[in-house]
Scaffold this active site. Structure first.
Site, short mmCIF file in Angstrom:
data_model
loop_
_atom_site.label_atom_id
_atom_site.label_comp_id
_atom_site.label_asym_id
_atom_site.label_seq_id
_atom_site.Cartn_x
_atom_site.Cartn_y
_atom_site.Cartn_z
CG HIS A 73 -3.98 7.51 -0.21
ND1 HIS A 73 -3.62 6.19 -0.19
CD2 HIS A 73 -4.21 7.86 1.08
CE1 HIS A 73 -3.64 5.74 1.05
NE2 HIS A 73 -3.99 6.74 1.85
CD GLU A 86 -2.70 1.36 2.47
OE1 GLU A 86 -3.32 2.42 2.68
OE2 GLU A 86 -2.77 0.37 3.21
CG ASP A 143 -0.67 -16.63 12.17
OD1 ASP A 143 -1.08 -16.22 11.07
OD2 ASP A 143 -1.08 -17.67 12.71
CE LYS A 145 -3.93 -17.95 13.59
NZ LYS A 145 -3.37 -19.12 12.91
#
Length: 589
Positions: free
Chosen positions: A574, A268, A476, A400
């Site tokens: 951006h 990004e 993770d 998770k």
């Protein structure tokens, strides 16, 4: 330059150039063998060692009995003949690859493929096409080359392949045979590492077999330059290459009196630049301070009884302080770093959920806590033989998945990080003012998130920074779900001149040993932060420091993004950092 067949023809061959594409078959050295190559190899290897062993023993007996060595029996003559035959075969076998490199070269009678300029080029195989190398200097952008043309696949059931498909690897004759076995299903793809004993070779063979089976090219995904041995049995199964993610650095982040250069793996645009600006503002204001107020990984098994009463009896037994020392002793046998901190229970009818929490040293600790839980369950089964263990994880952990229990109770490392940003820094570095930031935080991060029914999401973009650092340091990435739980607070201080900003993150799940942390790139990023591996003097201090760095980086990211929104700079930044200039060219054209 595009590769295509000539118009109005079914194949690119003619009477003068040889047989059509479907009939082209190249003879290989192994085609002359009456049996498959692997079976023939096995027979001659076995024959060689067997007769060699037999002759050595016979000659030793002759020496012991003083018998002339040149006097040969029929069995010895046969053995010598077999030994000679096997030696001749094995010498020929080791020369097959050399001979094959000449046999498989295309000739003028091979299948031809037409280029856009009207010339022909040869095709080595009916599943492989080679793009003629353009000798002209490369253009400003490789993406400007036209690759829309496709070459039809030889098999009608497989979708067309682009011209970049099946860029051939340098594979031996034996590897080609293995690829055929994988494609046919004779050899399972997942067993290549164990059968070959070479992880890189297994990845190359699996990759080539996958391209043949799917008709899709993996060109662009690198194979070379990666240590496949390092992931065997612990990180990734059935590899066919690796994905490249750029790593940028933000900082220095001045946190708790130390400077950190923070690695961030992301695709990004603007993210690293924005976080870097936040680090600059924090540094110019004297740095940030963090406090780790809880450290405990959790695992919650679910067990079932014949009645709700029995489930409640086990709950009372587990939470009784008199029994805790015994359960802790049993639990802590799993590891010298595992220390049971507490057990939280929840009853649902006949089912009992026990949420174990323990410290895990410098490891993230999921495996460690699971082992300890299993020890306790085995111990409890003696006093509660009617206990039925349904699962080692009953989702009361919760791993998770967004869950209120993690937001309220915490999981992994719970950290709060704060900084006081001076008015001058807010104005000159962040290009906004304290009042605008405070108002935006209240209406966006607090009120807006409440309207949305957010669970632990009272922030601007904490998960952006968490994910980028997690990928860079071998954590993770899936645990970004709960690790990104964060509430960002802002308020004016010193008569409204300065800004107090804080982030509270109750569930940062990180480790500096185990899992992906031992891979070369991820290990280098941990080394950059000074938290690589386990801390022998103070076990657990490296992982706790990493959690604080994550929180400090989130603080920087929140500060910068909120300032950009308050100043109306979000879209502009951006468009500058997250858009390639070639996109504007394409739009204009």
């Amino acid at each position: 330059m595009n590769l295509r067949h000539p118009p109005n023809t079914k194949t690119s061959t003619s009477a003068s150039t040889g047989p059509p594409h479907e009939d082209v078959k190249f003879k290989r050295a192994s085609d002359a063998l009456p049996l498959p190559l692997y079976l023939t190899n096995g027979i001659f290897f076995t024959l060689f060692f067997s007769v060699a062993y037999f002759l050595l023993h016979r000659w030793r007996d002759k020496i012991r009995t003083s018998t002339a060595l040149h006097v040969l029996s029929l069995s010895e003559i046969s053995a010598l003949f077999c030994l000679l035959a096997s030696v001749i075969y094995l010498l020929g076998f080791f020369g097959i690859d050399f001979v094959q490199s000449f046999i498989s070269r295309p000739t003028s009678h091979d299948h031809h493929v037409w280029l856009d300029d009207g010339h022909q080029t040869n095709s080595i195989d009916d599943e492989q096409y080679i793009l003629k190398e353009d000798s002209r200097p490369p253009g400003p952008c490789p993406a400007s080359l036209d690759s829309s043309q496709v070459v039809p696949h030889h098999h009608p059931s497989v979708a067309p392949i682009t011209i970049s498909s099946f860029k051939p690897l340098s594979l031996s004759e034996e590897d080609e045979e293995i690829i055929k076995s994988v494609v046919s299903g004779t050899i399972p793809s997942y067993s290549l590492e164990s059968k070959l004993g070479d992880c890189k070779r297994a990845a190359a063979i699996r990759r080539e077999a996958l391209q043949k089976m799917t008709g899709k090219s993996l060109e662009g995904m690198p194979l070379e330059g990666f240590d496949y041995e390092s992931i065997l049995g612990q990180c990734c199964e059935m590899p066919v290459g690796y994905v490249q993610i750029p790593v940028g650095v933000a900082g220095p982040l001045l946190l708790d009196g130390k400077e950190y250069t923070v690695p961030m793996a992301t695709t990004e645009g603007c993210l690293v630049a924005s976080t870097n600006r936040g680090c600059k503002a924090i540094y110019a204001s004297g740095g940030a301070t963090s406090v780790l107020f809880k450290d405990g990984m959790t695992r919650a098994p679910v067990v079932r009884f014949g009645s709700a009463k029995r489930a409640a009896e086990l709950k009372f037994f587990v939470v009784d302080p008199l029994n805790f020392d015994t359960l802790a002793t049993v639990f802590n046998r799993s590891s010298r770093f595992a220390k049971l901190q507490g057990i939280q229970c929840a009853v649902a009818g006949k089912n009992l959920y026990m949420r174990f929490s323990c410290s895990t040293g410098d490891a993230m600790g999921m495996n460690m806590v699971s082992k300890g839980v299993q020890n306790v369950l085995d111990f409890l089964h003696n006093d509660f033989p009617d206990m039925d263990v349904i699962g080692i994880s009953g989702n009361f952990c919760s791993d998770k998945k967004p869950a209120a229990v993690n937001w309220i109770e915490g999981r992994g490392k719970s950290v709060v990080c704060e900084a006081i940003i001076k008015e001058e820094v807010v104005r000159k570095v962040l290009k906004t003012n304290v009042g605008a930031l405070v108002e935006l935080n209240m209406l966006k991060n607090l009120t807006g998130s409440a309207v949305a029914g957010a669970l632990g999401g009272f922030n601007a973009h904490a998960s952006n920074i968490v994910s980028a650092i997690y990928i860079a340091t071998g954590q993770d990435p899936a645990q970004n779900v709960e690790s990104s739980h964060c509430i960002t607070m802002m308020e004016p201080i010193n008569d409204g001149k300065d800004l107090h900003i804080s982030v509270t993150m109750p569930s940062i799940e990180v480790g500096t040993v185990g899992g992906g942390t031992q891979l070369a790139s991820q290990s280098a990023c941990l080394n950059l932060l000074g938290v690589k591996g386990a801390n022998k003097d103070k076990p657990g201090s490296n992982s706790r420091a990493l959690a604080s760095i994550v929180a400090g980086s989130v603080l920087a990211g929140e500060l910068s993004l909120m300032s950009a929104i308050a100043a109306g700079q979000l879209v502009k930044s951006h468009m500058k950092y997250n858009r390639s200039s070639k996109d504007f060219t394409n739009i204009a054209s």
